[in-house]
Design an enzyme around this catalytic site. Sequence first.
Site, mmCIF file in Angstrom:
data_model
loop_
_atom_site.group_PDB
_atom_site.id
_atom_site.type_symbol
_atom_site.label_atom_id
_atom_site.label_comp_id
_atom_site.label_asym_id
_atom_site.label_seq_id
_atom_site.Cartn_x
_atom_site.Cartn_y
_atom_site.Cartn_z
ATOM 1 N N HIS A 202 -9.431 -30.239 -1.063
ATOM 2 C CA HIS A 202 -10.245 -30.676 -2.206
ATOM 3 C C HIS A 202 -11.726 -30.396 -2.009
ATOM 4 O O HIS A 202 -12.504 -30.616 -2.950
ATOM 5 C CB HIS A 202 -10.023 -32.166 -2.489
ATOM 6 C CG HIS A 202 -8.800 -32.432 -3.295
ATOM 7 N ND1 HIS A 202 -8.823 -32.653 -4.657
ATOM 8 C CD2 HIS A 202 -7.493 -32.491 -2.943
ATOM 9 C CE1 HIS A 202 -7.596 -32.854 -5.105
ATOM 10 N NE2 HIS A 202 -6.770 -32.759 -4.082
ATOM 11 N N HIS A 426 -3.508 -35.057 4.098
ATOM 12 C CA HIS A 426 -3.031 -34.269 2.954
ATOM 13 C C HIS A 426 -1.927 -34.930 2.139
ATOM 14 O O HIS A 426 -1.736 -34.596 0.979
ATOM 15 C CB HIS A 426 -2.563 -32.900 3.471
ATOM 16 C CG HIS A 426 -2.375 -31.848 2.421
ATOM 17 N ND1 HIS A 426 -3.254 -31.648 1.377
ATOM 18 C CD2 HIS A 426 -1.408 -30.908 2.265
ATOM 19 C CE1 HIS A 426 -2.841 -30.636 0.641
ATOM 20 N NE2 HIS A 426 -1.725 -30.180 1.152
ATOM 21 N N GLU A 614 -16.871 -22.119 -28.810
ATOM 22 C CA GLU A 614 -16.375 -22.297 -27.445
ATOM 23 C C GLU A 614 -15.077 -23.106 -27.440
ATOM 24 O O GLU A 614 -14.176 -22.852 -26.642
ATOM 25 C CB GLU A 614 -17.440 -22.990 -26.592
ATOM 26 C CG GLU A 614 -18.638 -22.117 -26.286
ATOM 27 C CD GLU A 614 -19.758 -22.890 -25.616
ATOM 28 O OE1 GLU A 614 -20.476 -22.286 -24.799
ATOM 29 O OE2 GLU A 614 -19.922 -24.083 -25.915
ATOM 30 N N ASP A 643 -15.205 -34.171 -34.299
ATOM 31 C CA ASP A 643 -16.671 -34.077 -34.425
ATOM 32 C C ASP A 643 -17.160 -35.262 -35.245
ATOM 33 O O ASP A 643 -17.508 -35.146 -36.415
ATOM 34 C CB ASP A 643 -17.054 -32.747 -35.087
ATOM 35 C CG ASP A 643 -18.563 -32.572 -35.194
ATOM 36 O OD1 ASP A 643 -19.288 -33.253 -34.443
ATOM 37 O OD2 ASP A 643 -19.009 -31.765 -36.034
ATOM 38 N N ASP A 647 -22.215 -32.805 -35.940
ATOM 39 C CA ASP A 647 -23.356 -31.999 -35.512
ATOM 40 C C ASP A 647 -22.939 -30.611 -35.063
ATOM 41 O O ASP A 647 -23.756 -29.843 -34.560
ATOM 42 C CB ASP A 647 -24.115 -32.706 -34.386
ATOM 43 C CG ASP A 647 -23.283 -32.846 -33.110
ATOM 44 O OD1 ASP A 647 -22.069 -32.558 -33.160
ATOM 45 O OD2 ASP A 647 -23.843 -33.261 -32.072
#
Length: 693
Positions: A202, A426, A614, A643, A647
């Site tokens: 990690h 791990h 995007e 949204d 905006d």
Amino acid sequence: MRRRCTWNIFQSIEYAGEQDQIKLYNFFGFLMDHFTPASSERNLISHIFRKNEICRDTEWERHFCYKSIEVSASCTGPHLTFPMTFSGVSKLVEAFKHKQQLHARYVLQLLGETWRLLRILPNISHVSACRAKPITICGDLHGHLEDLLLIFYKNGLPSSEKPYVFNGDFVDRGKNSLEILLILFGFLLVYPNDVHLNRGNHEDHIVNLRYGFTKEVLGKYRVHGKTILKLLQKIFSWLPLATVIDDKVLIVHGGISDATDLGVIARVDRHKYVSALRPPEAHTLNSGSREAGAPAEGRRRLCSLTYQGSPKAPVHTLPRRSLHNEPASGQPNWSVEEELKRRRRLAGFDQTYGQMKRSDSDFESGDTKGKDVDEWKQIVDVLWSDPMPQNGCIPNEVRGGGCYWGPDVTEEVLGRHDLQLLIRSHECKQDGYEFCHNRRVLTIFSASNYYEVGSNRGAYIRMGPDLVPHFIQYQASKTCRELTLRQSVGWTERSALRALREQLFAHKSDLIGAFREFDPNNKGLISLTHWAGATERVLNLGLPWRVLRSQLVSSTPHGMVDYQQWIRELSITEPKLEISDNSILETMYKNHSNLETIFRIIDTDNSGLISFEEFRQTWKLLSSHLKTEISDRAIADLARSIDFNKDGSIDINEFMEAFRLVDVSAHSGGPGRGDADLLHGGQQGQFGPDSFP
């Protein structure tokens, strides 16, 4: 039985997530290797494959300069002086204990000093244990600051009289990863000969995109977070890979393979491997030009993290062949997954870990690139591998990286290096530690309550000159310590089943389709055997579904499951949004983490906001990875629905939270509310004995 089933659920979901992460990254690598440099898909993700070239070492001071950052008089956090002292780090520990934040100037200064020190440390640290100075060894912490503080409370702070080895995975999953790093780096600066840090899987900026560390840093340091992350990316690549105590005890984060060679690991230029998920850039990316749209002929992934080959081919290697004798693959009808499988096959990987068939011509630029890829695989093995009870060494296809190695490999590798014990981390263990391979492999895990409150203890090791490990176990949660065993198991079991039901709900369409194959007359009923088989085929979690039946299915009259009713009883609440294409919601549920990873990659300025365009590109990239079609209209509907302030941009955190599935049954109580263990009727809180296969 209930504890074991609960544990299997948590671990299966965790490893499935890691496998998804690596598959997604392999897909990105495929785009980089096979798409033209001008392609939009390639441009979206190309920046994460660039080498750590932000600055040459000589230019470091200019780029990461902290001197221009002023610390205001009103700053309530700790104030550091350099060089660091024991008193200074002790004050830092106390400040973090009281949830204070370190100013960005001090963060960058401390990280800069750490980077300078790490650059002069060897790949393998050699330490000695003596009676007056027993060594303390800690496993994964994963952002659990309360566990680190408890270790220090019980065992004492690091010092020249109290040496420590921290065995990687300091970050991700927990909410205080950065504080843990700053504390450990502080003690490393004060006691460089007595504090040793190994790299974990990690400590990788690509893994951090998915598992929370990137988000944590950007949330705590909105102005300087991007610079802090870039510097940490550099630091992670310089962390040592192993520690050896008295030439007899090897400590690595993940494990070994049948090809592990400490001599090779000691000579590796470790800082070249900024991410262990991909070989060095020069070995997979060609700069040669070609016509736009033409297939990337001759270019290939030398190996895939999901199917590792050993650097050394055994004597019984099958006949070799070269990629140059194979036709190039540029057929548009080939899926990415098929192409990756084909490339692995052409590269000479067969069904045993050690049988990588490679001729000298398989590497495009001779021995140098072959050597670098072999070194990379050595690093992948020590960071990602897990032990198994059977002899042999096979690809770790559960996690998607490294290998599974058996007791015969342990005996051979330890014998070859004259070692007597391998300590690794791990893997979360219920008791915080576990021996295997005739007690020659020891797993240590230091993050208690890793999956859920009460799921596991944490532990650390104290080792003196006799090199016999002594274990100290603990539980950082006071709530859990106050529960009875039955209450603790019941609470953990409820949490595991909640996570499992969310997985089931996210795949409900696939499940119904699989169930209907066994319901030709559309009666809505299938046998318990068919229900268990179809569920495993869809989720591929390797769980004992018949054992889990009593906890997941309210009733099975005459051994039959009403699967439509069962889906409705999963008690999952969806977001209430008007979306024209409901299939996009299910895609969202199934690929929640993958989608967030792509968002984080596309958000190159780390603002936490992405534009509608995007957003559309993110979904198109995900649909390419999943080999599904998602219409522009469905994507636009989804964007408009989220949204809220109109905006034209989308807050990534708000979006991901809005589409998080909620298990309404989970809000009926918490730990300690009694001995009730059932979520849906059944056998007095137990996995029913009648449900065994």
